[in-house]
Design a protein around this motif. Structure first.
Motif, PDB file in Angstrom:
ATOM      1  N   TYR A   1      34.524  40.008  32.468  1.00  0.00           N
ATOM      2  CA  TYR A   1      35.932  40.388  32.439  1.00  0.00           C
ATOM      3  C   TYR A   1      36.726  39.542  33.432  1.00  0.00           C
ATOM      4  O   TYR A   1      36.246  39.280  34.533  1.00  0.00           O
ATOM      5  CB  TYR A   1      36.109  41.843  32.836  1.00  0.00           C
ATOM      6  N   CYS A   2      37.934  39.170  33.066  1.00  0.00           N
ATOM      7  CA  CYS A   2      38.843  38.625  34.065  1.00  0.00           C
ATOM      8  C   CYS A   2      39.860  39.708  34.433  1.00  0.00           C
ATOM      9  O   CYS A   2      40.123  40.621  33.644  1.00  0.00           O
ATOM     10  CB  CYS A   2      39.528  37.344  33.609  1.00  0.00           C
ATOM     11  N   ALA A   3      40.375  39.591  35.633  1.00  0.00           N
ATOM     12  CA  ALA A   3      41.280  40.607  36.163  1.00  0.00           C
ATOM     13  C   ALA A   3      42.282  39.948  37.093  1.00  0.00           C
ATOM     14  O   ALA A   3      42.013  38.893  37.667  1.00  0.00           O
ATOM     15  CB  ALA A   3      40.499  41.682  36.906  1.00  0.00           C
ATOM     16  N   THR A   4      43.427  40.610  37.265  1.00  0.00           N
ATOM     17  CA  THR A   4      44.444  40.075  38.163  1.00  0.00           C
ATOM     18  C   THR A   4      45.246  41.201  38.802  1.00  0.00           C
ATOM     19  O   THR A   4      45.164  42.361  38.362  1.00  0.00           O
ATOM     20  CB  THR A   4      45.381  39.106  37.415  1.00  0.00           C
ATOM     21  N   ARG A   5      45.973  40.852  39.836  1.00  0.00           N
ATOM     22  CA  ARG A   5      46.824  41.822  40.532  1.00  0.00           C
ATOM     23  C   ARG A   5      47.956  41.062  41.211  1.00  0.00           C
ATOM     24  O   ARG A   5      47.879  39.840  41.391  1.00  0.00           O
ATOM     25  CB  ARG A   5      46.016  42.610  41.559  1.00  0.00           C
ATOM     26  N   TYR A   6      48.976  41.791  41.646  1.00  0.00           N
ATOM     27  CA  TYR A   6      50.151  41.158  42.246  1.00  0.00           C
ATOM     28  C   TYR A   6      50.116  41.141  43.761  1.00  0.00           C
ATOM     29  O   TYR A   6      51.050  40.656  44.403  1.00  0.00           O
ATOM     30  CB  TYR A   6      51.419  41.902  41.812  1.00  0.00           C
ATOM     31  N   TYR A   7      49.052  41.677  44.376  1.00  0.00           N
ATOM     32  CA  TYR A   7      49.052  41.820  45.821  1.00  0.00           C
ATOM     33  C   TYR A   7      47.700  41.422  46.398  1.00  0.00           C
ATOM     34  O   TYR A   7      46.713  41.315  45.678  1.00  0.00           O
ATOM     35  CB  TYR A   7      49.353  43.276  46.185  1.00  0.00           C
ATOM     36  N   ALA A   8      47.669  41.241  47.703  1.00  0.00           N
ATOM     37  CA  ALA A   8      46.418  40.905  48.387  1.00  0.00           C
ATOM     38  C   ALA A   8      45.643  42.173  48.705  1.00  0.00           C
ATOM     39  O   ALA A   8      46.210  43.175  49.107  1.00  0.00           O
ATOM     40  CB  ALA A   8      46.714  40.149  49.680  1.00  0.00           C
ATOM     41  N   ASP A   9      44.327  42.115  48.497  1.00  0.00           N
ATOM     42  CA  ASP A   9      43.454  43.246  48.814  1.00  0.00           C
ATOM     43  C   ASP A   9      42.028  42.724  48.803  1.00  0.00           C
ATOM     44  O   ASP A   9      41.798  41.526  48.604  1.00  0.00           O
ATOM     45  CB  ASP A   9      43.630  44.362  47.785  1.00  0.00           C
ATOM     46  N   THR A  10      41.090  43.607  49.041  1.00  0.00           N
ATOM     47  CA  THR A  10      39.682  43.214  49.026  1.00  0.00           C
ATOM     48  C   THR A  10      39.354  42.584  47.687  1.00  0.00           C
ATOM     49  O   THR A  10      39.493  43.220  46.644  1.00  0.00           O
ATOM     50  CB  THR A  10      38.799  44.442  49.261  1.00  0.00           C
ATOM     51  N   TYR A  11      38.903  41.328  47.709  1.00  0.00           N
ATOM     52  CA  TYR A  11      38.814  40.586  46.453  1.00  0.00           C
ATOM     53  C   TYR A  11      37.655  41.013  45.576  1.00  0.00           C
ATOM     54  O   TYR A  11      37.650  40.756  44.381  1.00  0.00           O
ATOM     55  CB  TYR A  11      38.734  39.075  46.712  1.00  0.00           C
ATOM     56  N   TYR A  12      36.631  41.676  46.165  1.00  0.00           N
ATOM     57  CA  TYR A  12      35.443  41.985  45.388  1.00  0.00           C
ATOM     58  C   TYR A  12      35.419  43.401  44.831  1.00  0.00           C
ATOM     59  O   TYR A  12      34.464  43.776  44.154  1.00  0.00           O
ATOM     60  CB  TYR A  12      34.189  41.744  46.225  1.00  0.00           C
ATOM     61  N   ARG A  13      36.444  44.209  45.084  1.00  0.00           N
ATOM     62  CA  ARG A  13      36.467  45.596  44.592  1.00  0.00           C
ATOM     63  C   ARG A  13      37.220  45.679  43.264  1.00  0.00           C
ATOM     64  O   ARG A  13      38.428  45.429  43.221  1.00  0.00           O
ATOM     65  CB  ARG A  13      37.131  46.516  45.601  1.00  0.00           C
ATOM     66  N   PRO A  14      36.561  46.093  42.196  1.00  0.00           N
ATOM     67  CA  PRO A  14      37.236  46.179  40.894  1.00  0.00           C
ATOM     68  C   PRO A  14      38.443  47.120  40.921  1.00  0.00           C
ATOM     69  O   PRO A  14      39.426  46.885  40.222  1.00  0.00           O
ATOM     70  CB  PRO A  14      36.147  46.719  39.958  1.00  0.00           C
ATOM     71  N   SER A  15      38.377  48.173  41.727  1.00  0.00           N
ATOM     72  CA  SER A  15      39.445  49.176  41.727  1.00  0.00           C
ATOM     73  C   SER A  15      40.764  48.624  42.251  1.00  0.00           C
ATOM     74  O   SER A  15      41.814  49.247  42.054  1.00  0.00           O
ATOM     75  CB  SER A  15      39.035  50.386  42.563  1.00  0.00           C
TER      76      SER A  15
END
Length: 124
Positions: free
Chosen positions: A95-109
């Motif tokens: 799966y690829c995933a994305t988000r708009y903010y910085a956070d722990t990069y390895y947590r899917p949640s």
């Protein structure tokens, strides 16, 4: 919103290579991180690789280091995962995933948008 679609999965023999693609559309200009995860049957989703879209820093799971490479083509709004020296234990839905903010990069949640996934099967 961002829409993600993965492609490039398939069946490959151990030691072979595959290149996965993740095509993004929608509000991609605001995306902060793009990542690849995988999930094997009866296992939790696990981190594979991530890229910070500002600056291009990359991160890899220990299992991916030296074999997998995450890259991007800004003109195509596409992120790739080049996978070499594949092993049967790499078999999973990717799966690829994305988000708009910085956070722990390895947590899917911590990721907001996900593609439907592409199956990778590595035979021994």
């Amino acid at each position: 919103q961002v829409q993600l679609v993965e492609s490039g999965g398939g069946l490959v023999q151990a030691g072979g290579s595959l290149r996965l693609s993740c095509a993004a559309s929608g509000r991609t200009a605001s995306a902060h991180t793009m990542a690849w995860f995988r999930q094997a049957p009866r296992k939790e989703r696990e981190f594979v690789a991530a890229m910070l879209l500002s600056g291009g820093a990359t991160y890899y799971a220990d299992s991916a280091k030296g074999r997998f490479t995450i890259s991007r083509d800004n003109a195509k709004n596409t992120v790739y995962l080049q996978m070499n020296s594949l092993k049967p234990e790499d078999t999973a839905i990717y799966y690829c995933a994305t988000r708009y903010y910085a956070d722990t990069y390895y947590r899917p949640s911590t990721y907001t948008y996900w593609g439907p996934g592409t199956q990778v099967t590595v035979s021994s």
